[in-house]
Design an enzyme around this catalytic site. Structure first.
Site, PDB file in Angstrom:
ATOM      1  N   ARG A 117       5.492   8.271  17.298  1.00  0.00           N
ATOM      2  CA  ARG A 117       6.055   8.149  16.051  1.00  0.00           C
ATOM      3  C   ARG A 117       6.783  10.061  16.724  1.00  0.00           C
ATOM      4  O   ARG A 117       5.997  10.647  17.639  1.00  0.00           O
ATOM      5  CB  ARG A 117       5.165   9.249  14.796  1.00  0.00           C
ATOM      6  CG  ARG A 117       5.193   7.681  13.973  1.00  0.00           C
ATOM      7  CD  ARG A 117       5.934   7.017  13.026  1.00  0.00           C
ATOM      8  NE  ARG A 117       6.821   8.124  12.474  1.00  0.00           N
ATOM      9  CZ  ARG A 117       6.824   8.050  10.471  1.00  0.00           C
ATOM     10  NH1 ARG A 117       5.745   7.522  10.388  1.00  0.00           N
ATOM     11  NH2 ARG A 117       8.181   8.459  10.301  1.00  0.00           N
TER      12      ARG A 117
ATOM     13  N   PRO B 203       9.901   6.677   2.950  1.00  0.00           N
ATOM     14  CA  PRO B 203       9.511   8.458   1.937  1.00  0.00           C
ATOM     15  C   PRO B 203       8.600   9.038   1.600  1.00  0.00           C
ATOM     16  O   PRO B 203       7.386   8.131   1.799  1.00  0.00           O
ATOM     17  CB  PRO B 203       9.818   7.933   0.578  1.00  0.00           C
ATOM     18  CG  PRO B 203      10.515   6.195   0.957  1.00  0.00           C
ATOM     19  CD  PRO B 203      10.191   5.592   1.919  1.00  0.00           C
ATOM     20  N   GLU B 204       8.365  10.582   1.888  1.00  0.00           N
ATOM     21  CA  GLU B 204       7.594  10.630   2.175  1.00  0.00           C
ATOM     22  C   GLU B 204       6.866  10.986   0.816  1.00  0.00           C
ATOM     23  O   GLU B 204       7.326  11.246  -0.125  1.00  0.00           O
ATOM     24  CB  GLU B 204       7.724  12.484   2.884  1.00  0.00           C
ATOM     25  CG  GLU B 204       7.978  12.480   4.636  1.00  0.00           C
ATOM     26  CD  GLU B 204       7.673  13.256   5.327  1.00  0.00           C
ATOM     27  OE1 GLU B 204       6.845  13.702   5.067  1.00  0.00           O
ATOM     28  OE2 GLU B 204       8.326  13.581   5.580  1.00  0.00           O
TER      29      GLU B 204
ATOM     30  N   ARG C 117      -9.649   4.870  -0.838  1.00  0.00           N
ATOM     31  CA  ARG C 117      -9.343   4.980   0.890  1.00  0.00           C
ATOM     32  C   ARG C 117      -7.890   5.919   1.516  1.00  0.00           C
ATOM     33  O   ARG C 117      -7.498   5.843   2.086  1.00  0.00           O
ATOM     34  CB  ARG C 117      -8.868   3.120   0.705  1.00  0.00           C
ATOM     35  CG  ARG C 117      -7.031   3.248   0.864  1.00  0.00           C
ATOM     36  CD  ARG C 117      -7.141   1.549   1.380  1.00  0.00           C
ATOM     37  NE  ARG C 117      -5.122   1.228   1.077  1.00  0.00           N
ATOM     38  CZ  ARG C 117      -5.314  -0.111   0.024  1.00  0.00           C
ATOM     39  NH1 ARG C 117      -6.426  -0.425  -0.887  1.00  0.00           N
ATOM     40  NH2 ARG C 117      -3.840  -0.528  -0.421  1.00  0.00           N
TER      41      ARG C 117
ATOM     42  N   LYS D  96       2.155   8.030  -0.921  1.00  0.00           N
ATOM     43  CA  LYS D  96       3.790   7.108  -0.505  1.00  0.00           C
ATOM     44  C   LYS D  96       3.037   6.412  -0.861  1.00  0.00           C
ATOM     45  O   LYS D  96       4.279   5.062  -1.386  1.00  0.00           O
ATOM     46  CB  LYS D  96       3.151   7.162   0.136  1.00  0.00           C
ATOM     47  CG  LYS D  96       3.665   7.901   1.573  1.00  0.00           C
ATOM     48  CD  LYS D  96       3.860   7.739   3.032  1.00  0.00           C
ATOM     49  CE  LYS D  96       3.921   9.101   3.961  1.00  0.00           C
ATOM     50  NZ  LYS D  96       4.714   8.491   5.351  1.00  0.00           N
TER      51      LYS D  96
ATOM     52  N   ASN E 124       6.229  12.667   8.130  1.00  0.00           N
ATOM     53  CA  ASN E 124       6.819  13.196   9.769  1.00  0.00           C
ATOM     54  C   ASN E 124       7.318  14.736   9.458  1.00  0.00           C
ATOM     55  O   ASN E 124       7.147  15.371  10.597  1.00  0.00           O
ATOM     56  CB  ASN E 124       7.401  12.572  10.714  1.00  0.00           C
ATOM     57  CG  ASN E 124       7.498  12.218  11.811  1.00  0.00           C
ATOM     58  OD1 ASN E 124       6.488  12.784  12.830  1.00  0.00           O
ATOM     59  ND2 ASN E 124       8.512  12.056  12.567  1.00  0.00           N
TER      60      ASN E 124
END
Length: 269
Positions: free
Chosen positions: A258, A2-3, A121, A52, A162
């Site tokens: 990807r 999932p984005e 991070r 995410k 993506n």
């Protein structure tokens, strides 16, 4: 995977259903049992997302951190509960609803220090009110790495996956192999602002739509897109099909592991 908009959508849902109430937390599968006992019965103060990553903040300042990864999913239900089906890593039960989590990459309890390290991070998230795009620009503008790779680096920009990567590059005519250091600052600012709008739309609609009004099916007299991801897009998963703007065949290739998509006419090298 999932984005970012999907995790913010989940955070809003859990905020509405559980925040301000004691929540029963368990691990029918057993792998999260020790951590679940630390927050079981505590009041969930808020639910939020960064990129995410989903965060459930409890009254003890302990935080349940979830990263769904490729296979994780939440199943949402109204009370009463039923017996667990499959490998349920975590079950939350509130006053009106219950939620089962299966297959996440990470499900753990973090202290304040752990949450701070997680935020540190991750790059800025276009959906967060505290997001500052300048640190991301600083990384991008000094890098020889292609912008198509940088946009997917969660330490540079959190939440972009993506689909948003391919679509925002198309919308701004940027070739995915352009080195970050060659990107114009004005273009970066425009892309950031566009991501804010597109991803907020994703939260609201529950799907990714990136096509402008003049290129929608009704305006162009074409059939709507048929894809399990839903939404109308310009280039994502449209390899070999005509570009909706210029008619050139959309191209696709693997970039840093990807699948990547672009129009060679609208996004020249």
């Amino acid at each position: 995977m999932p984005e970012g908009h999907a995790l913010h959508r989940l955070a809003r849902l859990h905020q509405r259903r559980y925040a301000g109430h004691p929540v029963a937390v368990s691990s029918p599968q057993g792998r999260f049992a020790a951590d679940a006992s630390l927050v079981d019965g505590r009041v969930l103060r808020r639910a939020e997302a960064h990129g995410k990553h989903l965060l459930h903040v409890y009254e003890t300042d302990l935080v349940v951190h979830v990263h769904l990864g490729l296979y994780g999913s939440f199943a949402e239900h109204e009370l009463p509960t039923t017996a667990p089906v499959g490998q349920v890593r975590m079950r939350l039960v509130g006053p009106t609803h219950w939620t089962d989590l299966r297959g996440p990459t990470r499900c753990e309890v973090l202290t304040a220090a752990g949450v701070e390290a997680l935020h540190a991070r991750l790059g800025p998230d276009p959906l967060r009110r505290d997001a500052d795009p300048d640190p991301a620009w600083s990384r991008v503008s000094r890098s020889r790495t292609s912008i198509g790779v940088l946009l997917m680096d969660q330490s540079v920009l959190a939440g972009v996956g993506n689909i948003y990567r391919a679509e925002v590059l198309f919308r701004h005519g940027v070739h995915p192999l352009l080195p970050g250091k060659s990107l114009d600052r004005a273009c970066w600012d425009d892309m950031w602002a566009d991501l804010v709008v597109l991803m907020r739309t994703g939260v609201r609609r529950g799907r990714i739509d990136t096509v402008r009004d003049e290129h929608l099916p009704r305006a162009m007299g074409r059939a709507p897109r048929r894809d399990r991801h839903g939404g109308e897009v310009y280039v994502y998963r449209r390899t070999g099909l005509p570009c909706l703007v210029c008619g050139t065949e959309v191209r696709g290739e693997v970039l840093a592991g990807r699948n990547n998509y672009w129009c060679p006419t609208c996004q020249p090298e």
